[in-house]
Design an enzyme around this catalytic site. Structure first.
Site, mmCIF file in Angstrom:
data_model
loop_
_atom_site.group_PDB
_atom_site.id
_atom_site.type_symbol
_atom_site.label_atom_id
_atom_site.label_comp_id
_atom_site.label_asym_id
_atom_site.label_seq_id
_atom_site.Cartn_x
_atom_site.Cartn_y
_atom_site.Cartn_z
ATOM 1 N N SER A 73 0.793 -1.243 0.000
ATOM 2 C CA SER A 73 0.000 0.000 0.000
ATOM 3 C C SER A 73 0.817 1.280 0.000
ATOM 4 O O SER A 73 0.246 2.356 -0.199
ATOM 5 C CB SER A 73 -0.918 0.030 1.216
ATOM 6 N N LYS A 76 0.404 3.418 -2.891
ATOM 7 C CA LYS A 76 -0.767 4.294 -3.041
ATOM 8 C C LYS A 76 -0.382 5.776 -2.990
ATOM 9 O O LYS A 76 -0.966 6.605 -3.682
ATOM 10 C CB LYS A 76 -1.789 3.992 -1.938
ATOM 11 N N TYR A 198 -2.867 -2.551 -10.623
ATOM 12 C CA TYR A 198 -2.859 -2.291 -9.176
ATOM 13 C C TYR A 198 -2.061 -3.376 -8.437
ATOM 14 O O TYR A 198 -1.223 -3.077 -7.582
ATOM 15 C CB TYR A 198 -4.311 -2.211 -8.665
ATOM 16 N N TYR A 250 -4.517 4.046 7.613
ATOM 17 C CA TYR A 250 -5.891 3.507 7.554
ATOM 18 C C TYR A 250 -6.695 3.930 8.786
ATOM 19 O O TYR A 250 -6.647 5.090 9.170
ATOM 20 C CB TYR A 250 -5.895 1.969 7.430
ATOM 21 N N VAL A 268 0.997 -3.834 3.728
ATOM 22 C CA VAL A 268 0.904 -5.152 4.366
ATOM 23 C C VAL A 268 2.137 -6.032 4.117
ATOM 24 O O VAL A 268 2.227 -7.122 4.656
ATOM 25 C CB VAL A 268 -0.382 -5.924 3.980
HETATM 26 N N1 GLN Z 1 -2.133 -5.308 -2.374
HETATM 27 C C1 GLN Z 1 -2.755 -5.181 -1.090
HETATM 28 C C2 GLN Z 1 -4.262 -5.291 -1.226
HETATM 29 O O1 GLN Z 1 -4.796 -4.846 -2.177
HETATM 30 C C3 GLN Z 1 -2.360 -3.867 -0.475
HETATM 31 C C4 GLN Z 1 -2.999 -3.650 0.869
HETATM 32 C C5 GLN Z 1 -2.118 -2.978 1.883
HETATM 33 O O2 GLN Z 1 -0.908 -2.936 1.813
HETATM 34 N N2 GLN Z 1 -2.772 -2.524 2.912
HETATM 35 O O3 GLN Z 1 -4.930 -5.823 -0.398
#
Ligand code: GLN
Length: 324
Positions: A73, A76, A198, A250, A268
């Site tokens: 993430s 992002k 993505y 988050y 994650v």
């Molecule tokens: N690729 C992961 C997902 O889409 C990214 C989520 C994350 O790092 N929080 O669930």
């Protein structure tokens, strides 16, 4: 002491503190690596790195700082920057807002009133932002994202094919979010391709040192501290820092802003990058996660360093801030 000697002494003190923290927190085995993406569960959970890069290019590296892991993430934040640069704020804001959700990162929630994704730091917003990556077909769009990473990292990034494949095979929740956004007209009708992109951008391999360099670049008005390249426009870094502070962790973002007070983004894969405007980037890698999807040791490192070095953005003195 000259100003330079003082700076060196402070950096040495910081490095020593990071080393001590690394040693003290290594026995902490709370949390579990992400397993909803099966390939992520194969990581060695004990790996632990702390890295920092200053806006003038000094590196501090402790533990497994050269070990690669998937950015997840944290991508992002960079993709949001790319979208803002390519399309401008107004166009992006029509599709993705800037409101923290208080829900988990993969919640199937949209901003119904404005008919857009809530913010770019949760999956819905990130998928909407990924839809905005220009190019004709998957290969061209992957290349567009790769060259963005190349500017941040100062080298061409590798994609972890096994993780990419694993996300593609199991990412049905993201698929649900994307098709919901298609049905509302928020994204375009090339959903599988956009999801594939993505998943690819989440599967890019980085080290803690890379993350700290990314942080230092954003902290340095978008100029890479070593290559000198303007990676992202200065006015865009303001928007990145704002959403990182309000939404980057988050549904833990509020507590994080209160206790740590550093704009940050986690993934994650176990990485967290923090950005100290005008000072540098700080990164931790440790794959065991808490219930929010944030690295357990990562949180501890940031909490303790923020305390010790008075790094909170609103700390009355902010001794680390250089007069500019
Ligand atoms: N690729 C992961 C997902 O889409 C990214 C989520 C994350 O790092 N929080 O669930």
């Amino acid at each position: 002491m000259t100003e330079d000697a003082e700076r060196q002494a402070r950096l040495a003190w910081f490095e020593q503190t990071c080393s001590n923290l690394h040693e003290r927190l290594s026995p902490l085995t709370e949390g579990k690596p992400a397993s909803y993406i099966p390939e992520l569960a194969t990581v060695d959970p004990d790996r632990f790195a702390i890295a920092a890069v200053t806006t003038d290019g000094e590196h501090i590296q402790v533990g497994d700082h050269g070990d690669a892991f998937t950015i997840q993430s944290i991508s992002k934040l960079l993709l949001y920057g790319l979208a803002l640069e390519t399309h401008g704020r107004e166009h992006v804001l029509e599709r993705v807002g800037v409101a923290p959700t208080g829900d988990s990162f993969n919640a199937i929630v949209l901003d119904d009133e404005m008919n857009r994704a809530p913010n770019p730091m949760v999956n819905a917003g990130a998928i909407a932002v990924t839809d905005l990556v220009v190019g004709d077909g998957l290969d061209e769009r992957v290349e567009e994202v790769r060259s963005m990473y190349e500017r941040y990292l100062g080298r061409r990034p590798e994609i972890d094919r096994a993780v990419w494949e694993s996300e593609r095979a199991t990412g049905n929740r993201n698929r649900a979010i994307a098709y919901l956004m298609l049905s509302r007209g928020i994204i375009r009708d090339r959903v599988e391709e956009t999801l594939d992109l993505y998943f690819a951008q989440c599967s890019v391999l980085v080290t803690a040192d890379d993350l700290a360099t990314i942080g230092a670049t954003i902290a340095n008005h978008g100029v890479h501290p070593e290559t000198g390249e303007q990676v992202v426009r200065s006015e865009v870094t303001r928007d990145l820092l704002t959403v990182a502070l309000t939404c980057g962790m988050y549904d833990y973002a509020g507590e994080w802003a209160f206790s740590v007070g550093i704009p940050a983004k986690s993934g994650v894969g176990g990485g967290i990058v923090g950005i100290l405007p005008g000072v540098g980037g700080l990164a931790v890698f440790s794959p065991r996660l808490d219930g929010h999807g944030n690295s357990v040791r990562g949180l501890r490192v940031f909490e303790e360093l923020s305390q010790e070095f008075e790094m909170h953005l609103f700390h009355p003195d902010r001794p680390w801030r250089r007069a500019d």
